[in-house]
Design a protein around this motif. Structure first.
Motif, PDB file in Angstrom:
ATOM      1  N   GLN A  75       0.761  -1.202  -0.030  1.00 56.97           N
ATOM      2  CA  GLN A  75      -0.145  -0.009  -0.038  1.00 56.97           C
ATOM      3  C   GLN A  75       0.899   1.383  -0.036  1.00 56.97           C
ATOM      4  N   ARG A  76       1.952   1.056   0.709  1.00 58.94           N
ATOM      5  CA  ARG A  76       2.847   2.326   0.655  1.00 58.94           C
ATOM      6  C   ARG A  76       3.321   2.741  -0.500  1.00 58.94           C
ATOM      7  N   ALA A  77       4.054   1.565  -1.185  1.00 55.66           N
ATOM      8  CA  ALA A  77       4.438   1.746  -2.693  1.00 55.66           C
ATOM      9  C   ALA A  77       3.473   2.389  -3.426  1.00 55.66           C
ATOM     10  N   LEU A  78       2.082   2.121  -3.460  1.00 62.01           N
ATOM     11  CA  LEU A  78       1.131   2.794  -4.308  1.00 62.01           C
ATOM     12  C   LEU A  78       0.862   4.015  -4.174  1.00 62.01           C
ATOM     13  N   GLY A  79       0.927   4.417  -2.581  1.00 63.42           N
ATOM     14  CA  GLY A  79       0.712   5.613  -2.148  1.00 63.42           C
ATOM     15  C   GLY A  79       1.842   6.597  -2.757  1.00 63.42           C
ATOM     16  N   GLU A  80       3.049   6.168  -3.059  1.00 66.63           N
ATOM     17  CA  GLU A  80       4.252   6.916  -3.358  1.00 66.63           C
ATOM     18  C   GLU A  80       4.087   7.018  -4.792  1.00 66.63           C
ATOM     19  N   HIS A  81       3.304   6.135  -5.739  1.00 63.86           N
ATOM     20  CA  HIS A  81       3.191   6.297  -7.057  1.00 63.86           C
ATOM     21  C   HIS A  81       2.197   7.284  -7.188  1.00 63.86           C
ATOM     22  N   LEU A  82       1.194   7.400  -6.325  1.00 66.20           N
ATOM     23  CA  LEU A  82       0.094   8.507  -6.422  1.00 66.20           C
ATOM     24  C   LEU A  82       0.805   9.999  -6.110  1.00 66.20           C
ATOM     25  N   VAL A  83       1.640  10.056  -5.286  1.00 67.52           N
ATOM     26  CA  VAL A  83       2.460  11.178  -5.084  1.00 67.52           C
ATOM     27  C   VAL A  83       3.076  11.546  -6.223  1.00 67.52           C
ATOM     28  N   ALA A  84       4.008  10.735  -6.746  1.00 62.49           N
ATOM     29  CA  ALA A  84       4.642  10.987  -8.021  1.00 62.49           C
ATOM     30  C   ALA A  84       3.834  11.486  -9.147  1.00 62.49           C
ATOM     31  N   THR A  85       2.746  10.795  -9.171  1.00 61.31           N
ATOM     32  CA  THR A  85       1.746  11.457 -10.512  1.00 61.31           C
ATOM     33  C   THR A  85       1.111  12.693 -10.059  1.00 61.31           C
ATOM     34  N   LEU A  86       0.918  13.080  -8.901  1.00 60.03           N
ATOM     35  CA  LEU A  86       0.252  14.498  -8.545  1.00 60.03           C
ATOM     36  C   LEU A  86       1.259  15.395  -8.431  1.00 60.03           C
ATOM     37  N   THR A  87       2.706  15.105  -8.453  1.00 66.03           N
ATOM     38  CA  THR A  87       3.652  16.128  -8.622  1.00 66.03           C
ATOM     39  C   THR A  87       4.347  16.167  -9.828  1.00 66.03           C
ATOM     40  N   SER A  88       3.764  15.314 -10.728  1.00 69.71           N
ATOM     41  CA  SER A  88       4.346  15.083 -12.290  1.00 69.71           C
ATOM     42  C   SER A  88       5.821  14.818 -12.013  1.00 69.71           C
ATOM     43  N   ARG A  89       6.321  14.348 -11.185  1.00 69.89           N
ATOM     44  CA  ARG A  89       7.855  13.712 -10.785  1.00 69.89           C
ATOM     45  C   ARG A  89       7.559  12.341 -10.525  1.00 69.89           C
ATOM     46  N   LEU A  90       7.410  11.595 -11.704  1.00 70.91           N
ATOM     47  CA  LEU A  90       7.395   9.851 -11.648  1.00 70.91           C
ATOM     48  C   LEU A  90       8.260   9.202 -11.001  1.00 70.91           C
ATOM     49  N   ASP A  91       9.513   9.862 -10.677  1.00 71.36           N
ATOM     50  CA  ASP A  91      10.494   9.033  -9.769  1.00 71.36           C
ATOM     51  C   ASP A  91      10.523   9.429  -8.463  1.00 71.36           C
ATOM     52  N   ARG A  92       9.509  10.345  -7.901  1.00 67.50           N
ATOM     53  CA  ARG A  92       9.440  10.865  -6.742  1.00 67.50           C
ATOM     54  C   ARG A  92       9.343   9.999  -5.760  1.00 67.50           C
ATOM     55  N   THR A  93      10.212   9.934  -4.503  1.00 66.45           N
ATOM     56  CA  THR A  93       9.758   9.021  -3.494  1.00 66.45           C
ATOM     57  C   THR A  93       9.683  10.006  -2.077  1.00 66.45           C
ATOM     58  N   VAL A  94       8.891   9.223  -0.911  1.00 68.00           N
ATOM     59  CA  VAL A  94       8.895   9.950   0.257  1.00 68.00           C
ATOM     60  C   VAL A  94       9.425   9.226   1.334  1.00 68.00           C
ATOM     61  N   PRO A  95      10.305   9.888   2.252  1.00 66.92           N
ATOM     62  CA  PRO A  95      11.251   8.945   3.158  1.00 66.92           C
ATOM     63  C   PRO A  95      10.360   8.873   4.103  1.00 66.92           C
ATOM     64  N   PRO A  96      10.412   7.767   4.977  1.00 65.51           N
ATOM     65  CA  PRO A  96       9.476   7.518   6.160  1.00 65.51           C
ATOM     66  C   PRO A  96       9.821   8.732   7.163  1.00 65.51           C
ATOM     67  N   GLY A  97       8.506   8.811   7.567  1.00 64.36           N
ATOM     68  CA  GLY A  97       8.555   9.766   8.880  1.00 64.36           C
ATOM     69  C   GLY A  97       7.464   9.312  10.048  1.00 64.36           C
ATOM     70  N   ASP A  98       7.226  10.402  10.884  1.00 59.77           N
ATOM     71  CA  ASP A  98       6.516  10.045  12.022  1.00 59.77           C
ATOM     72  C   ASP A  98       5.219  10.625  12.134  1.00 59.77           C
ATOM     73  N   LEU A  99       4.300   9.728  12.116  1.00 61.48           N
ATOM     74  CA  LEU A  99       2.819  10.559  12.135  1.00 61.48           C
ATOM     75  C   LEU A  99       2.614  11.289  13.308  1.00 61.48           C
ATOM     76  N   ALA A 100       2.812  10.695  14.466  1.00 61.80           N
ATOM     77  CA  ALA A 100       2.770  11.462  15.768  1.00 61.80           C
ATOM     78  C   ALA A 100       3.092  12.757  15.910  1.00 61.80           C
ATOM     79  N   GLN A 101       4.221  13.122  15.117  1.00 61.36           N
ATOM     80  CA  GLN A 101       4.851  14.303  14.962  1.00 61.36           C
ATOM     81  C   GLN A 101       4.080  15.534  14.515  1.00 61.36           C
ATOM     82  N   LEU A 102       3.240  15.273  13.707  1.00 60.29           N
ATOM     83  CA  LEU A 102       2.448  16.132  12.841  1.00 60.29           C
ATOM     84  C   LEU A 102       1.478  16.901  13.742  1.00 60.29           C
ATOM     85  N   PRO A 103       1.346  18.131  14.123  1.00 58.76           N
ATOM     86  CA  PRO A 103       0.689  18.763  14.841  1.00 58.76           C
ATOM     87  C   PRO A 103      -1.030  18.987  14.351  1.00 58.76           C
ATOM     88  N   LEU A 104      -1.799  18.983  14.960  1.00 56.31           N
ATOM     89  CA  LEU A 104      -3.182  19.492  14.608  1.00 56.31           C
ATOM     90  C   LEU A 104      -3.341  20.978  14.307  1.00 56.31           C
TER      91      LEU A 104
END
Length: 472
Positions: free
Chosen positions: A240-269
């Motif tokens: 599922q994460r690989a598919l999510g990265e593919h969607l991000v790459a399509t949205l940004t029109s950078r088909l080789d774009r990857t997203v490094p891992p991160g911590d969800l809990a660090q995102l503030p509301l």
């Protein structure tokens, strides 16, 4: 004579100021003054600007959204539609000015003197004819047809600009939601890897107990199955994460774009809207503005159709020169000119023009219904988002309590199992409960963050506190 000219001029001015068709007035809608499920009065009320995604204080998210807004093909299409509407508006407004054309011609002809009626003596049998003329035509906008057409084109042009804002807001929201999904999957992958490691340890313990005659082969198989289940779950999250990265790459029109891992809990509301949020803030939504511009355009088209029922008056004129030699084209004796006024009026067209007026009126009613539906949908989306933010915030605390209880239960189950007071099935059940509770807590945080994005989108990308007091 002068009095007649003045009277004619005044008549032209009076007729030129007439416009048939209805003038636009914004429809009145009966909406509540505040949304149901509004945030309590002690919630934050600071302003939220159009770049609302920066509230999450994540440089990677900021870069993804900005890249998407700059490169996304849907945004590029929307920009091209705006440019098309701008050009169309200029083309429509050009009808207010006379059209001037330049035409010229040159010919050399010979005449016969052997015809029944020969030309008079001295007339040359070979003749040159040069002609250069400026021609102009202009439709007098007596009934406001051109002005109504310009009004419709202007509304369409504004509508495309608001449509672009709709696309921009949607792309920003989708990119942000996808990023949160990736962060959620990162947390779920980390949790599942820890679960796999825990079940590997449990399997080792059960095998040792089985070797010592303290556990059965059934318990070994159960421990192996539990470890395999966790490994299967991990592979699914990685997919599922690989598919999510593919969607991000399509949205940004950078088909080789990857997203490094991160911590969800660090995102503030982000900040919450002020209490008693007035429904007038819906005017910030670009889709509502677009729907209103469609209504304005449809309303103006009624005037364009009605103007076809009245006479059309056009003015035409030519000015230039005609001579047998090039030098004579620009002399007073070679000057030629004409001026004419024309009038055409429909006498019998079997009701076609009236039917076209009815067509535009029906389209105006369709646009009105769409405008009302857009506002009602927007009101529901804001109310839903407010409820989701409030309920997901409560669910997150419940999910944390569930995690704490499941961890305590697993600790007790392990202790009792190793002491021989309980069976291995209790350990398996406790492990599954911890895994489910941990994943539920992660998804609860994702749902809360996603609901806040839905609220930003539903409110058109933010709000201003002063709007609330101004509407009271």
């Amino acid at each position: 004579m002068n009095v007649g000219r003045i009277a004619a001029g005044l008549l032209l001015v009076a007729l030129g100021g007439c416009m048939v068709g209805p003038d636009y007035q914004r429809p009145s809608l009966d909406l509540p003054g505040a949304f149901p499920g509004a945030i309590p009065a002690d919630a934050g009320s600071e302003a939220v600007q159009s770049d609302w995604w920066r509230l999450f204080s994540d440089p990677i998210l900021d870069d993804l959204v900005e890249t998407a807004l700059e490169n996304n093909t849907d945004v590029a299409q929307a920009v091209a539609r705006v440019e098309e509407a701008d050009a169309n508006l200029r083309a429509v407004n050009a009808a207010f000015f006379p059209e001037i054309d330049l035409s010229g011609g040159a010919n050399r002809s010979a005449f016969s003197n052997k015809v029944a009626s020969p030309p008079s003596p001295g007339t040359p049998s070979v003749r040159n004819d040069l002609r250069l003329v400026l021609s102009s035509s202009f439709e007098v906008d007596f009934w406001g047809k051109l002005r109504r057409a310009s009004e419709a084109a202007r509304a369409q042009q504004l509508g495309t600009r608001y449509a672009k804002e709709v696309v921009t807001l949607s792309i920003a929201a989708l990119t942000t939601q996808t990023y949160f999904s990736l962060r959620s999957l990162d947390a779920q992958i980390a949790e599942t890897r820890a679960t796999v490691a825990t079940r590997e340890d449990t399997l080792t313990i059960v095998r040792r107990r089985a070797e010592g005659g303290l556990s059965s082969d059934l318990e070994v198989r159960q421990a192996e199955g539990a470890r395999s289940d966790a490994a299967f779950q991990l592979n699914e999250f990685l997919r599922q994460r690989a598919l999510g990265e593919h969607l991000v790459a399509t949205l940004t029109s950078r088909l080789d774009r990857t997203v490094p891992p991160g911590d969800l809990a660090q995102l503030p509301l982000p900040a919450l809207p002020p209490a008693g949020l007035p429904s007038s803030l819906l005017e910030r939504r670009p889709d509502i503005r677009q729907a209103e511009q469609d209504l304005i355009s449809a309303n103006a088209q009624i005037g364009v159709a009605k103007a076809q029922l009245f006479p059309t008056i056009t003015l035409t004129g030519d000015f230039g020169g005609e001579s047998k030699a090039l030098a004579g084209l620009f002399t007073v004796p070679g000057r030629i000119w004409t001026f004419a006024a024309g009038l055409s009026a429909p006498l019998f067209e079997a009701g076609k023009l009236t039917a076209l007026v009815d067509v535009q009126r029906a389209r105006q009613r369709q646009s009105l219904a769409n405008y009302q539906k857009t506002i009602q949908t927007a009101f529901r989306e804001v109310a839903d988002a407010l409820i989701n933010v409030r309920q997901y915030a409560a669910l997150e605390s419940n999910a944390q309590a569930s995690v704490d209880a499941a961890r305590d239960a697993l600790r007790l189950a392990n202790t009792r199992y190793q002491a021989g007071y309980t069976g291995f099935l209790d350990v398996l059940d406790s492990q599954r409960s911890v895994n489910l509770a941990e994943l539920a807590l992660i998804r609860s945080r994702q749902n809360l963050l996603s609901a806040s994005v839905d609220l930003m989108k539903a409110l058109g990308g933010g709000w201003e506190p002063e709007q609330r007091s101004a509407e009271r």
